[in-house]
Enzyme design. Structure first.
Site, PDB file in Angstrom:
ATOM      1  CG  ASP A  21      -2.177   0.911   0.990  1.00 33.20           C
ATOM      2  OD1 ASP A  21      -2.206   1.401  -0.127  1.00 33.20           O
ATOM      3  OD2 ASP A  21      -2.716   1.155   2.099  1.00 33.20           O
ATOM      4  N   GLY A  24       0.219   5.347  -4.451  1.00 30.53           N
ATOM      5  CA  GLY A  24      -0.408   6.775  -5.071  1.00 30.53           C
ATOM      6  C   GLY A  24       0.145   7.791  -4.109  1.00 30.53           C
ATOM      7  CG  ASN A  69      -7.411  -2.180  -6.194  1.00 30.02           C
ATOM      8  OD1 ASN A  69      -6.590  -3.137  -5.803  1.00 30.02           O
ATOM      9  ND2 ASN A  69      -7.702  -1.439  -5.171  1.00 30.02           N
ATOM     10  CD1 TRP A  70     -12.510  -5.573 -10.096  1.00 29.36           C
ATOM     11  CD2 TRP A  70     -11.741  -4.719 -12.050  1.00 29.36           C
ATOM     12  NE1 TRP A  70     -11.801  -6.553 -10.672  1.00 29.36           N
ATOM     13  CE2 TRP A  70     -11.308  -6.059 -11.876  1.00 29.36           C
ATOM     14  CE3 TRP A  70     -11.089  -4.204 -13.069  1.00 29.36           C
ATOM     15  CZ2 TRP A  70     -10.566  -6.793 -12.934  1.00 29.36           C
ATOM     16  CZ3 TRP A  70     -10.198  -4.884 -14.113  1.00 29.36           C
ATOM     17  CH2 TRP A  70     -10.232  -6.291 -13.669  1.00 29.36           C
ATOM     18  NE  ARG A  72      -7.101   1.755  -6.148  1.00 26.96           N
ATOM     19  CZ  ARG A  72      -5.878   1.979  -5.475  1.00 26.96           C
ATOM     20  NH1 ARG A  72      -5.025   2.157  -6.236  1.00 26.96           N
ATOM     21  NH2 ARG A  72      -5.920   1.921  -4.410  1.00 26.96           N
ATOM     22  NE  ARG A 189      -3.181  -1.470   4.188  1.00 28.63           N
ATOM     23  CZ  ARG A 189      -4.454  -1.339   3.714  1.00 28.63           C
ATOM     24  NH1 ARG A 189      -5.274  -2.470   4.151  1.00 28.63           N
ATOM     25  NH2 ARG A 189      -4.816  -0.796   2.737  1.00 28.63           N
ATOM     26  CB  SER A 197      -8.009  -4.072   2.774  1.00 31.25           C
ATOM     27  OG  SER A 197      -7.955  -2.697   3.450  1.00 31.25           O
ATOM     28  CD  GLU A 208       2.209 -12.791  16.129  1.00 36.41           C
ATOM     29  OE1 GLU A 208       2.047 -11.596  16.501  1.00 36.41           O
ATOM     30  OE2 GLU A 208       1.825 -13.630  16.831  1.00 36.41           O
TER      31      GLU A 208
HETATM   32  C1  FPP Z   1      -1.476   0.097  -3.418  1.00 31.54           C
HETATM   33  O1  FPP Z   1      -1.284   1.412  -3.499  1.00 31.54           O
HETATM   34  C2  FPP Z   1      -1.193  -0.660  -4.594  1.00 31.54           C
HETATM   35  C3  FPP Z   1      -1.855  -1.149  -5.430  1.00 31.54           C
HETATM   36  C4  FPP Z   1      -3.201  -1.377  -5.568  1.00 31.54           C
HETATM   37  C5  FPP Z   1      -1.273  -1.949  -6.475  1.00 31.54           C
HETATM   38  C6  FPP Z   1      -0.036  -2.669  -6.442  1.00 31.54           C
HETATM   39  C7  FPP Z   1       0.755  -2.940  -7.668  1.00 31.54           C
HETATM   40  C8  FPP Z   1       2.079  -2.941  -7.714  1.00 31.54           C
HETATM   41  C9  FPP Z   1       2.778  -2.631  -6.599  1.00 31.54           C
HETATM   42  C10 FPP Z   1       2.572  -3.191  -9.038  1.00 31.54           C
HETATM   43  C11 FPP Z   1       2.214  -4.316  -9.966  1.00 31.54           C
HETATM   44  C12 FPP Z   1       2.544  -5.713  -9.242  1.00 31.54           C
HETATM   45  C13 FPP Z   1       2.858  -6.890  -9.764  1.00 31.54           C
HETATM   46  C14 FPP Z   1       2.872  -8.024  -8.819  1.00 31.54           C
HETATM   47  C15 FPP Z   1       3.285  -6.984 -11.219  1.00 31.54           C
HETATM   48  P1  FPP Z   1      -2.139   2.345  -3.634  1.00 31.54           P
HETATM   49  O2  FPP Z   1      -2.418   2.902  -5.121  1.00 31.54           O
HETATM   50  O3  FPP Z   1      -3.525   2.151  -2.832  1.00 31.54           O
HETATM   51  O4  FPP Z   1      -1.590   3.579  -2.834  1.00 31.54           O
HETATM   52  P2  FPP Z   1      -2.367   5.069  -2.031  1.00 31.54           P
HETATM   53  O5  FPP Z   1      -3.222   4.083  -0.888  1.00 31.54           O
HETATM   54  O6  FPP Z   1      -1.082   5.839  -1.444  1.00 31.54           O
HETATM   55  O7  FPP Z   1      -3.304   5.481  -2.968  1.00 31.54           O
END
Ligand code: FPP
Length: 247
Positions: A21, A24, A69-70, A72, A189, A197, A208
């Site tokens: 996480d 962004g 996540n869809w 977004r 996390r 989540s 843990e």
């Molecule tokens: C969460 O950060 C991250 C994701 C929803 C996507 C994770 C994807 C990758 C690390 C890249 C691709 C992975 C692979 C295995 C090829 P966020 O966007 O929710 O961040 P925020 O909470 O700061 O908005």
């Protein structure tokens, strides 16, 4: 002594799960669009996978895309899917070189066809590797998984292959997409959020939980070592008393 050498390899978690996480927010601190954060998140995926395999962790599960996540922006979803295809294609050689098997959990048939195809190819091309299994949770949510498992079990009952009285934790666990895998002992996390989540709800019954402020794109081997050391300092009781554990 460096962090890595402080880790007790006899007490290594067999399975580590990570909610990646903060991509962004990391991008925002760099004055860049969110996708820049995801791209840099791939570096962290690579480092963490390498570190876990080097130590001897058997399973590493990464929450790469949740069912939610869809929702977004379409641009971001498309970029994440493209990144998935690109990363899998690029990394297959390295996975094979290091004998890492790729696996996926989630409703992957609903991914865009290109991503689905790349994923299946990656799984097929690495299926004989034995050192570590890298599990990508994609279009995954634990509630979806539990409902699916229930449906599967109900079908077996309907076909008279299973008695309702015989349904137990083992039968249920074997109907989940993590069938055959040990439950994660450590769930990490990143980014300071302290929620689960909808991730592996059944499987983390005794895990843990480790939360770090580090944003995912900044996560490196040292951060994984810190999490494992923290885990090893804790007393895992599984409902027993401390005295019972001393034996
Ligand atoms: C969460 O950060 C991250 C994701 C929803 C996507 C994770 C994807 C990758 C690390 C890249 C691709 C992975 C692979 C295995 C090829 P966020 O966007 O929710 O961040 P925020 O909470 O700061 O908005």
């Amino acid at each position: 002594m460096d962090l890595k050498s402080q880790i007790d390899l006899e007490k290594l978690p067999r399975h580590i799960a990570i909610i990646m996480d903060g991509n962004g927010r990391w991008a925002k601190t760099h004055g860049q669009p969110r996708v820049f954060g995801h791209k840099n998140g791939v570096k962290a995926v690579r480092e963490t996978t390498e570190a876990a395999a080097e130590l001897g962790v058997e399973y590493l599960t990464l929450y790469a895309f949740s069912t939610e996540n869809w929702n977004r922006p379409k641009l971001e979803v498309n970029a994440l899917m493209a990144l998935l295809v690109e990363t899998i294609r690029k990394e297959i050689k390295t996975l094979n070189k290091n004998s890492i098997r790729l696996k996926a959990i989630g409703d992957i048939s609903k991914l865009p066809p290109k991503s689905y195809k790349a994923l299946l190819e990656g799984i097929e091309d690495t299926k004989d590797n034995t050192r570590m299994t890298l599990v990508l949770a994609l279009n995954y949510s634990a509630q979806w998984e539990i409902v699916e498992a229930t449906r599967r079990i109900a079908e077996q009952v309907k076909e008279n292959k299973l008695n309702p009285e015989d349904i137990d934790q083992t039968i249920f666990a074997n109907a989940l997409s993590t069938m055959g895998m040990p439950d994660p002992e450590l769930l990490i996390r990143t980014s300071g959020e302290t929620r689960i989540s909808n991730f592996l709800l059944w499987q983390i019954a005794y895990a843990e939980l480790y939360f770090t402020e580090t944003f995912w794109p900044d996560f490196r081997k040292l951060h994984l070592y810190e999490a494992i050391l923290d885990y090893q300092r804790r007393e895992r009781r599984f409902g027993k008393t401390s005295e019972q554990l001393v034996k």
